[in-house]
Motif scaffolding. Structure first.
Motif, PDB file in Angstrom:
ATOM      1  N   ILE A  12       0.845  -1.191   0.000  1.00 38.32           N
ATOM      2  CA  ILE A  12       0.000   0.000   0.000  1.00 38.32           C
ATOM      3  C   ILE A  12       0.879   1.240   0.000  1.00 38.32           C
ATOM      4  O   ILE A  12       0.641   2.187  -0.755  1.00 38.32           O
ATOM      5  CB  ILE A  12      -0.965  -0.027   1.207  1.00 38.32           C
ATOM      6  CG1 ILE A  12      -1.908  -1.225   1.090  1.00 38.32           C
ATOM      7  CG2 ILE A  12      -1.744   1.282   1.328  1.00 38.32           C
ATOM      8  CD1 ILE A  12      -2.705  -1.531   2.342  1.00 38.32           C
ATOM      9  N   MET A  13       1.911   1.225   0.826  1.00 36.13           N
ATOM     10  CA  MET A  13       2.863   2.338   0.868  1.00 36.13           C
ATOM     11  C   MET A  13       3.503   2.539  -0.504  1.00 36.13           C
ATOM     12  O   MET A  13       3.630   3.673  -0.978  1.00 36.13           O
ATOM     13  CB  MET A  13       3.940   2.079   1.930  1.00 36.13           C
ATOM     14  CG  MET A  13       3.418   2.095   3.347  1.00 36.13           C
ATOM     15  SD  MET A  13       4.602   1.466   4.576  1.00 36.13           S
ATOM     16  CE  MET A  13       5.929   2.640   4.429  1.00 36.13           C
ATOM     17  N   ASN A  14       3.912   1.457  -1.137  1.00 40.46           N
ATOM     18  CA  ASN A  14       4.537   1.545  -2.456  1.00 40.46           C
ATOM     19  C   ASN A  14       3.574   2.125  -3.481  1.00 40.46           C
ATOM     20  O   ASN A  14       3.964   2.946  -4.316  1.00 40.46           O
ATOM     21  CB  ASN A  14       5.019   0.172  -2.924  1.00 40.46           C
ATOM     22  CG  ASN A  14       6.154  -0.364  -2.077  1.00 40.46           C
ATOM     23  OD1 ASN A  14       6.801   0.354  -1.320  1.00 40.46           O
ATOM     24  ND2 ASN A  14       6.388  -1.660  -2.178  1.00 40.46           N
ATOM     25  N   ALA A  15       2.316   1.702  -3.418  1.00 39.76           N
ATOM     26  CA  ALA A  15       1.319   2.141  -4.395  1.00 39.76           C
ATOM     27  C   ALA A  15       1.009   3.630  -4.298  1.00 39.76           C
ATOM     28  O   ALA A  15       0.669   4.249  -5.302  1.00 39.76           O
ATOM     29  CB  ALA A  15       0.033   1.326  -4.230  1.00 39.76           C
ATOM     30  N   VAL A  16       1.133   4.201  -3.111  1.00 41.09           N
ATOM     31  CA  VAL A  16       0.828   5.634  -2.936  1.00 41.09           C
ATOM     32  C   VAL A  16       2.104   6.478  -2.878  1.00 41.09           C
ATOM     33  O   VAL A  16       2.051   7.652  -2.559  1.00 41.09           O
ATOM     34  CB  VAL A  16      -0.057   5.899  -1.690  1.00 41.09           C
ATOM     35  CG1 VAL A  16      -1.353   5.129  -1.782  1.00 41.09           C
ATOM     36  CG2 VAL A  16       0.676   5.597  -0.393  1.00 41.09           C
ATOM     37  N   ASN A  17       3.231   5.842  -3.142  1.00 38.86           N
ATOM     38  CA  ASN A  17       4.529   6.524  -3.095  1.00 38.86           C
ATOM     39  C   ASN A  17       4.860   7.006  -1.689  1.00 38.86           C
ATOM     40  O   ASN A  17       5.421   8.079  -1.498  1.00 38.86           O
ATOM     41  CB  ASN A  17       4.585   7.669  -4.108  1.00 38.86           C
ATOM     42  CG  ASN A  17       6.008   8.069  -4.431  1.00 38.86           C
ATOM     43  OD1 ASN A  17       6.937   7.268  -4.299  1.00 38.86           O
ATOM     44  ND2 ASN A  17       6.196   9.316  -4.833  1.00 38.86           N
ATOM     45  N   GLY A  18       4.468   6.222  -0.697  1.00 40.99           N
ATOM     46  CA  GLY A  18       4.781   6.521   0.699  1.00 40.99           C
ATOM     47  C   GLY A  18       3.729   7.378   1.376  1.00 40.99           C
ATOM     48  O   GLY A  18       2.977   8.089   0.727  1.00 40.99           O
ATOM     49  N   PHE A  19       3.700   7.277   2.688  1.00 36.61           N
ATOM     50  CA  PHE A  19       2.789   8.094   3.489  1.00 36.61           C
ATOM     51  C   PHE A  19       3.565   9.225   4.145  1.00 36.61           C
ATOM     52  O   PHE A  19       4.682   9.036   4.612  1.00 36.61           O
ATOM     53  CB  PHE A  19       2.087   7.243   4.563  1.00 36.61           C
ATOM     54  CG  PHE A  19       1.039   6.338   3.997  1.00 36.61           C
ATOM     55  CD1 PHE A  19      -0.183   6.851   3.574  1.00 36.61           C
ATOM     56  CD2 PHE A  19       1.272   4.979   3.866  1.00 36.61           C
ATOM     57  CE1 PHE A  19      -1.154   6.029   3.038  1.00 36.61           C
ATOM     58  CE2 PHE A  19       0.310   4.144   3.330  1.00 36.61           C
ATOM     59  CZ  PHE A  19      -0.908   4.675   2.904  1.00 36.61           C
ATOM     60  N   ASP A  20       2.951  10.399   4.168  1.00 39.69           N
ATOM     61  CA  ASP A  20       3.551  11.565   4.815  1.00 39.69           C
ATOM     62  C   ASP A  20       3.304  11.552   6.316  1.00 39.69           C
ATOM     63  O   ASP A  20       4.104  12.068   7.083  1.00 39.69           O
ATOM     64  CB  ASP A  20       2.969  12.850   4.214  1.00 39.69           C
ATOM     65  CG  ASP A  20       3.229  12.937   2.722  1.00 39.69           C
ATOM     66  OD1 ASP A  20       4.404  12.866   2.324  1.00 39.69           O
ATOM     67  OD2 ASP A  20       2.245  13.054   1.960  1.00 39.69           O
ATOM     68  N   LEU A  21       2.168  10.974   6.726  1.00 40.50           N
ATOM     69  CA  LEU A  21       1.764  11.038   8.122  1.00 40.50           C
ATOM     70  C   LEU A  21       1.080   9.752   8.558  1.00 40.50           C
ATOM     71  O   LEU A  21       0.262   9.193   7.822  1.00 40.50           O
ATOM     72  CB  LEU A  21       0.788  12.213   8.329  1.00 40.50           C
ATOM     73  CG  LEU A  21       0.155  12.356   9.714  1.00 40.50           C
ATOM     74  CD1 LEU A  21       1.208  12.682  10.773  1.00 40.50           C
ATOM     75  CD2 LEU A  21      -0.944  13.408   9.687  1.00 40.50           C
ATOM     76  N   ASP A  22       1.414   9.308   9.754  1.00 41.18           N
ATOM     77  CA  ASP A  22       0.685   8.255  10.463  1.00 41.18           C
ATOM     78  C   ASP A  22       0.319   8.857  11.807  1.00 41.18           C
ATOM     79  O   ASP A  22       1.157   8.953  12.703  1.00 41.18           O
ATOM     80  CB  ASP A  22       1.548   7.008  10.636  1.00 41.18           C
ATOM     81  CG  ASP A  22       0.828   5.877  11.356  1.00 41.18           C
ATOM     82  OD1 ASP A  22      -0.241   6.127  11.954  1.00 41.18           O
ATOM     83  OD2 ASP A  22       1.347   4.754  11.343  1.00 41.18           O
ATOM     84  N   PRO A  23      -0.932   9.316  11.978  1.00 40.97           N
ATOM     85  CA  PRO A  23      -1.309  10.022  13.210  1.00 40.97           C
ATOM     86  C   PRO A  23      -1.578   9.126  14.417  1.00 40.97           C
ATOM     87  O   PRO A  23      -1.794   9.633  15.510  1.00 40.97           O
ATOM     88  CB  PRO A  23      -2.587  10.762  12.806  1.00 40.97           C
ATOM     89  CG  PRO A  23      -3.177   9.910  11.754  1.00 40.97           C
ATOM     90  CD  PRO A  23      -2.017   9.311  11.004  1.00 40.97           C
ATOM     91  N   CYS A  24      -1.576   7.818  14.219  1.00 38.78           N
ATOM     92  CA  CYS A  24      -1.763   6.916  15.371  1.00 38.78           C
ATOM     93  C   CYS A  24      -0.769   5.760  15.255  1.00 38.78           C
ATOM     94  O   CYS A  24      -1.134   4.602  15.199  1.00 38.78           O
ATOM     95  CB  CYS A  24      -3.200   6.431  15.498  1.00 38.78           C
ATOM     96  SG  CYS A  24      -3.990   5.921  13.988  1.00 38.78           S
TER      97      CYS A  24
END
Length: 165
Positions: A12-24
């Motif tokens: 999932i991370m690869n498909a979205v080119n990484g996440f900027d934020l994980d708030p929890c």
């Protein structure tokens, strides 16, 4: 805290080119996003931005999905992926997921969580991911290979016949 396993989250991370934020964040044994808020930071009180991954405490899921909708509606986020238990009979689903998610993915198998201590790492329910924002094609294809995907454009809308032909 129940962490999302790397083998589930990494594609999932690869498909979205990484996440900027994980708030929890805090339960995963790997970096889930560039910026991570733990329970001490209380991600519900922080501003969200960019691409966001949310694996909330399921005991507080309504507050987290409400916050995700608020942040996305305000234009603060580009894409928000929220991991949730499958329970389409609940008020939180009908008030926050059904009307606001652009995509909902129902995973084809149960999720075995990481780092649950003495808790149940393999709960007796399925999970889904509600996506707020336009998901990249690669994410939709990953979801399709691993479950069932519903998108906003595929929702039924009632039509009224005005004349009989």
């Amino acid at each position: 805290e129940y962490g999302t396993p790397r083998h589930v989250l990494q594609p999932i991370m690869n498909a979205v080119n990484g996440f900027d934020l994980d708030p929890c964040s805090g339960a995963e044994h790997f970096e889930t996003a560039d910026t991570r808020y733990t329970v001490d930071d209380n991600g519900l009180l922080q501003e969200w931005f960019g691409n966001v991954w949310v694996n909330p405490p399921f005991s507080e899921k309504t507050a987290w999905i409400r916050k995700a909708v608020q942040e996305h509606t305000a234009g603060n986020t580009e894409l928000v992926c929220v991991l949730l238990p499958v329970d389409t009979s609940t008020a939180w689903f009908h008030e926050h997921v059904a009307p606001h998610a652009d995509t909902v993915w129902f995973r084809d198998s149960r999720l075995i969580f990481d780092n649950a201590g003495d808790g149940n790492t393999n709960p007796n329910f399925g999970v889904m991911i509600a996506v707020l924002g336009e998901p990249p094609r690669e994410l939709l294809e990953h979801f399709d290979r691993n479950g069932t995907v519903y998108t906003q454009s595929e929702r039924f809308t009632r039509t009224t016949q005005t004349t009989f032909q």
